[in-house]
Design an enzyme around this catalytic site. Structure first.
Site, short mmCIF file in Angstrom:
data_model
loop_
_atom_site.label_atom_id
_atom_site.label_comp_id
_atom_site.label_asym_id
_atom_site.label_seq_id
_atom_site.Cartn_x
_atom_site.Cartn_y
_atom_site.Cartn_z
N MET A 58 -8.35 2.97 3.69
CA MET A 58 -8.26 2.54 5.13
C MET A 58 -7.14 2.44 5.92
SD MET A 58 -10.76 -0.30 3.81
CE MET A 58 -11.24 0.70 2.35
N PRO A 59 -6.13 3.15 5.43
CA PRO A 59 -4.93 3.19 6.16
C PRO A 59 -4.84 3.70 7.62
CG PRO A 59 -4.40 3.62 4.13
CD PRO A 59 -5.83 3.85 4.39
N LEU A 60 -4.39 3.07 8.67
CA LEU A 60 -4.07 3.73 10.01
C LEU A 60 -2.50 3.79 10.11
CD1 LEU A 60 -5.08 4.59 12.81
CD2 LEU A 60 -4.75 2.12 13.42
#
Length: 126
Positions: free
Chosen positions: A1-3
């Protein structure tokens, strides 16, 4: 889920930015257990007057080529994983595009899983 958000000096070619993104994504996959396909990246170029990175903070000599990588991700990685992640990015950018390790500023922003919606107004991890 990294942005991932990368703020860098203006005027870099598309392949330079692509390589930065590839290095970050590879580091996420190998050091902090990010699943395949979980790649969300934003690149913003800035004029010198719009991107100030202290050239000597903590006695690290930074050049005008310095960039900032900020990554919002789920909480829960160990300090050892984070150190390996930072090192993988700095080494990868040095090896692939010749960016000095001193010019790689990384900031992690950890959030709870319920703070994500990937579309449809839904929170799949809540």
């Amino acid at each position: 889920m990294p942005l991932v958000r990368v703020d860098l000096p203006r005027g870099k070619p598309a392949d330079y930015k692509q390589t930065i993104g590839d290095v970050i994504y590879a580091a996420m996959r190998t050091t902090i257990n990010v699943p395949e396909g979980d790649r969300f990246q934003i690149f913003a170029e800035h004029a010198p007057e719009d991107l100030f990175i202290d050239p000597n903070y903590l006695n690290i000599a930074r050049s005008p080529e310095a960039l900032i990588i900020q990554i919002t991700l789920n909480e829960g990685r160990t300090t050892e994983q984070k150190r390996a992640f930072y090192r993988a990015i700095a080494d990868g950018l040095h090896d692939k595009i010749g960016l000095r390790r001193e010019d790689v500023f990384i900031n992690l922003v950890e959030v709870k899983k319920e703070n994500w919606s990937f579309g449809n107004g839904e929170a799949p991890y809540a």
